[in-house]
Scaffold this motif. Structure first.
Motif, short mmCIF file in Angstrom:
data_model
loop_
_atom_site.label_atom_id
_atom_site.label_comp_id
_atom_site.label_asym_id
_atom_site.label_seq_id
_atom_site.Cartn_x
_atom_site.Cartn_y
_atom_site.Cartn_z
N ARG A 25 18.09 -3.79 2.25
CA ARG A 25 18.35 -2.38 2.57
C ARG A 25 17.09 -1.69 3.09
N VAL A 26 15.96 -1.99 2.45
CA VAL A 26 14.69 -1.42 2.90
C VAL A 26 14.37 -1.91 4.31
N GLN A 77 23.80 2.59 6.78
CA GLN A 77 24.21 1.37 6.09
C GLN A 77 23.19 0.91 5.06
N ALA A 78 21.95 1.37 5.18
CA ALA A 78 20.92 0.98 4.21
C ALA A 78 21.12 1.69 2.87
N HIS A 79 21.82 2.81 2.86
CA HIS A 79 22.13 3.56 1.64
C HIS A 79 20.87 3.88 0.83
N MET A 120 22.26 2.28 11.34
CA MET A 120 21.48 1.34 10.52
C MET A 120 20.97 2.02 9.25
N MET A 121 20.46 3.21 9.39
CA MET A 121 19.93 3.92 8.22
C MET A 121 21.04 4.33 7.26
N GLY A 125 14.73 7.17 1.25
CA GLY A 125 14.76 7.06 2.70
C GLY A 125 14.68 8.42 3.38
N ALA A 146 26.69 -3.35 5.30
CA ALA A 146 25.73 -2.79 4.36
C ALA A 146 25.27 -3.90 3.41
N LEU A 173 16.51 -2.93 6.59
CA LEU A 173 17.45 -2.33 7.52
C LEU A 173 17.06 -0.88 7.82
N PHE A 174 16.68 -0.14 6.79
CA PHE A 174 16.28 1.25 6.99
C PHE A 174 15.02 1.33 7.85
#
Length: 214
Positions: A104-105, A28-30, A25-26, A172, A97, A107-108
């Motif tokens: 993204r935030v 894919q958050a890029h 998951m992290m 991140g 992603a 997901l991270f």
């Protein structure tokens, strides 16, 4: 085979799967890789050794650091190495992603919280920590440092070394280094298997400390 034995085995496997899924998951958050991956990137760039080989070498070095800490491996240590990678691949295959920053935030953040919970779950089974988590628990036992302080200190030191060697640091990455320690210190006592009573083969239960490590 007692129900506690079954519970420990299931707890270990569930924890390790969720740990790897959280890493996916992290990724894919890029928003930045973990401090240990920053160290791997930096060491690979400065030495010219492929990243995969560097990761293995770092893992071997970490296990050597267990010796002065009197940390002992277990079946969980072996399964950590074998299962986290494949479970991360499952996440990468299932979770796309996102493009939007807020997604993204989110997901991270979900990955970080899940990783902290998964750490408490698999360590709470008391079947052996992974190479890097073993540093945290070993420092806790050897020096009496709180879990959050040991974990945060390790992550910040690793992040600093990786950045100095040329590793890529993202928002991140910094969030992971600063927040994972306090989060893990909360989840470990909650999932500690000793709260259910003495483990099979133990003559008497050992007290569970504030940070979940007896």
């Amino acid at each position: 085979m007692t129900w506690i034995t079954v519970r420990r085995a299931v707890q270990l496997l569930v924890g390790l799967f969720c740990y790897g899924f959280a890493i996916g998951m992290m990724i894919q958050a890029h928003l930045g890789v973990s401090p240990w991956d920053v160290l791997g990137q930096g060491a690979a760039r400065s030495s010219g050794i492929p990243f995969g080989i560097v990761t293995v070498l770092i893992g071997a070095l970490v296990l050597l650091l267990w010796i002065p800490l009197r940390q002992k491996p277990g079946i969980g240590t072996v399964l950590n190495v074998l299962l986290i990678g494949p479970s991360a691949e499952v996440c990468l295959a299932l979770v796309p992603a996102p493009d939007q920053l807020w997604a993204r935030v989110l997901l991270f953040t979900g990955g970080l919280v899940l990783l902290a919970a998964a750490t408490g779950v698999y360590l709470g089974a008391r079947l052996g920590p992974g190479p890097r988590d073993g540093l945290m628990t070993g420092m806790h036992r050897r020096f009496g440092w709180p879990v959050w302080a040991a974990r945060t200190g390790i992550e910040v030191a690793v992040l600093s070394a990786g950045w100095a060697l040329g590793g890529t640091v993202g928002l991140g990455t910094v969030a992971f280094a600063l927040l994972v320690g306090p989060l893990v210190s909360r989840t470990m006592p909650f999932f500690d298997i000793r709260a259910l009573g003495p483990l099979p083969g133990a003559s008497r239960p050992r007290p569970v400390g504030q940070d979940g490590i007896a």
